[in-house]
Design a protein around this motif. Structure first.
Motif, short mmCIF file in Angstrom:
data_model
loop_
_atom_site.label_atom_id
_atom_site.label_comp_id
_atom_site.label_asym_id
_atom_site.label_seq_id
_atom_site.Cartn_x
_atom_site.Cartn_y
_atom_site.Cartn_z
N THR A 1 4.79 -1.29 -1.50
CA THR A 1 4.34 0.09 -1.39
C THR A 1 3.92 0.63 -2.76
OG1 THR A 1 6.59 0.92 -1.72
CG2 THR A 1 5.86 0.63 0.56
N VAL A 2 3.02 1.60 -2.72
CA VAL A 2 2.61 2.36 -3.89
C VAL A 2 2.74 3.83 -3.50
CG1 VAL A 2 0.73 2.89 -5.49
CG2 VAL A 2 1.02 0.55 -4.63
N THR A 3 3.60 4.56 -4.22
CA THR A 3 3.92 5.94 -3.85
C THR A 3 3.86 6.85 -5.06
OG1 THR A 3 5.43 5.04 -2.20
CG2 THR A 3 5.61 7.39 -2.67
N LEU A 4 3.24 8.01 -4.89
CA LEU A 4 3.23 9.06 -5.92
C LEU A 4 4.40 10.00 -5.66
CD1 LEU A 4 -0.50 10.20 -6.14
CD2 LEU A 4 0.87 9.23 -7.98
N PHE A 5 5.00 10.49 -6.73
CA PHE A 5 6.07 11.47 -6.63
C PHE A 5 5.82 12.58 -7.64
CE2 PHE A 5 8.28 7.76 -5.01
CZ PHE A 5 9.17 8.26 -4.07
N SER A 6 6.26 13.80 -7.29
CA SER A 6 6.39 14.87 -8.27
C SER A 6 7.78 15.45 -8.13
CB SER A 6 5.31 15.95 -8.07
OG SER A 6 5.52 16.68 -6.89
N PHE A 7 8.41 15.72 -9.26
CA PHE A 7 9.75 16.28 -9.33
C PHE A 7 9.70 17.58 -10.10
CE2 PHE A 7 10.33 11.80 -8.74
CZ PHE A 7 11.56 11.60 -8.13
N ASP A 8 10.16 18.67 -9.52
CA ASP A 8 10.29 19.90 -10.27
C ASP A 8 11.52 19.79 -11.17
OD1 ASP A 8 9.61 22.42 -11.15
OD2 ASP A 8 10.48 23.48 -9.44
N ALA A 9 11.58 20.59 -12.22
CA ALA A 9 12.72 20.57 -13.14
C ALA A 9 14.01 20.77 -12.36
CB ALA A 9 12.56 21.66 -14.19
N GLY A 10 15.02 19.98 -12.71
CA GLY A 10 16.31 20.07 -12.06
C GLY A 10 16.46 19.24 -10.81
N GLN A 11 15.38 18.61 -10.38
CA GLN A 11 15.41 17.78 -9.18
C GLN A 11 15.59 16.31 -9.55
OE1 GLN A 11 15.32 19.33 -6.08
NE2 GLN A 11 15.53 21.05 -7.49
N GLY A 12 15.96 15.49 -8.58
CA GLY A 12 16.12 14.08 -8.86
C GLY A 12 16.41 13.28 -7.61
N LEU A 13 16.67 12.01 -7.81
CA LEU A 13 17.11 11.11 -6.75
C LEU A 13 18.46 10.57 -7.19
CD1 LEU A 13 13.85 9.07 -5.99
CD2 LEU A 13 14.77 11.01 -4.72
N SER A 14 19.45 10.70 -6.32
CA SER A 14 20.80 10.24 -6.65
C SER A 14 20.83 8.72 -6.76
CB SER A 14 21.80 10.73 -5.61
OG SER A 14 21.45 10.22 -4.34
N GLU A 15 21.89 8.23 -7.37
CA GLU A 15 22.02 6.80 -7.61
C GLU A 15 21.91 6.00 -6.31
OE1 GLU A 15 24.60 4.60 -10.77
OE2 GLU A 15 25.81 4.81 -8.94
N HIS A 16 21.11 4.95 -6.36
CA HIS A 16 20.89 4.08 -5.21
C HIS A 16 20.43 2.71 -5.73
CE1 HIS A 16 16.95 5.82 -6.09
NE2 HIS A 16 16.42 4.76 -5.51
N THR A 17 20.31 1.75 -4.83
CA THR A 17 19.77 0.45 -5.20
C THR A 17 18.57 0.14 -4.30
OG1 THR A 17 21.23 -0.74 -3.69
CG2 THR A 17 22.00 -0.47 -5.96
N ALA A 18 17.78 -0.79 -4.75
CA ALA A 18 16.64 -1.28 -3.95
C ALA A 18 16.70 -2.81 -3.96
CB ALA A 18 15.33 -0.79 -4.54
N PRO A 19 16.26 -3.44 -2.88
CA PRO A 19 16.35 -4.90 -2.81
C PRO A 19 15.28 -5.63 -3.64
CG PRO A 19 15.37 -4.03 -0.81
CD PRO A 19 15.80 -2.85 -1.63
N PHE A 20 14.34 -4.87 -4.21
CA PHE A 20 13.25 -5.48 -4.98
C PHE A 20 13.07 -4.72 -6.29
CE2 PHE A 20 12.26 -5.82 -0.44
CZ PHE A 20 12.30 -7.20 -0.32
N ASP A 21 12.49 -5.39 -7.30
CA ASP A 21 12.13 -4.70 -8.52
C ASP A 21 11.16 -3.57 -8.18
OD1 ASP A 21 13.56 -6.52 -10.05
OD2 ASP A 21 11.80 -7.65 -10.69
N ALA A 22 11.22 -2.49 -8.96
CA ALA A 22 10.31 -1.37 -8.77
C ALA A 22 9.78 -0.93 -10.13
CB ALA A 22 11.02 -0.21 -8.08
N MET A 23 8.47 -0.75 -10.23
CA MET A 23 7.85 -0.30 -11.47
C MET A 23 7.56 1.19 -11.37
SD MET A 23 4.22 -1.30 -13.20
CE MET A 23 3.32 -0.14 -12.18
N VAL A 24 7.96 1.93 -12.40
CA VAL A 24 7.70 3.37 -12.47
C VAL A 24 6.75 3.62 -13.63
CG1 VAL A 24 8.74 5.60 -13.00
CG2 VAL A 24 9.94 4.01 -11.51
N TYR A 25 5.69 4.37 -13.38
CA TYR A 25 4.74 4.78 -14.42
C TYR A 25 4.68 6.30 -14.41
CZ TYR A 25 0.47 5.59 -17.02
OH TYR A 25 -0.43 6.05 -17.94
#
Length: 113
Positions: free
Chosen positions: A38-62
């Motif tokens: 998958t290729v997914t775009l995200f936007s996060f407003d200040a103070g927002q986030g994703l809680s700790e989790h794992t993924a079964p595959f490597d993930a690249m963040v740019y």
């Protein structure tokens, strides 16, 4: 439920303009979704986030815009616009926006090397 609109192939577009910030929210937009990954775009407003989790595959963040704190295996990293990192498979990670940021997430499924 309406199926998400897929980007037209062969037509250039600007990633940063493809997704907007939303007050007190995390916004995501899938650009590609296949058996390969998958290729997914995200936007996060200040103070927002994703809680700790794992993924079964490597993930690249740019990071396209802003600044993020990405914690991998308990080690926080500051990632700024124009930088990228690879989050390893099966290692807990979390993301937090001290300032608003936009990112492109690329996850490729399959055998890990």
């Amino acid at each position: 439920m309406e199926k998400p609109k897929v980007k037209e192939k062969g037509i250039p577009f600007n990633l940063e303009k493809e997704i907007e910030y939303a007050d007190s929210s995390v916004v995501s937009k899938t650009l590609l979704n296949s058996l390969a990954g998958t290729v997914t775009l995200f936007s996060f407003d200040a103070g927002q986030g994703l809680s700790e989790h794992t993924a079964p595959f490597d993930a690249m963040v740019y990071l396209l815009d802003g600044e993020a704190r990405i914690t991998i295996g308990g080690n926080p990293q500051k990632v700024s616009s124009g930088e990228m990192l690879i989050m390893p498979a099966s290692v807990p990670h979390a993301l937090f926006a001290e300032k608003p940021f936009k990112m492109l997430l690329v996850m490729i499924r399959g055998k890990q090397e």
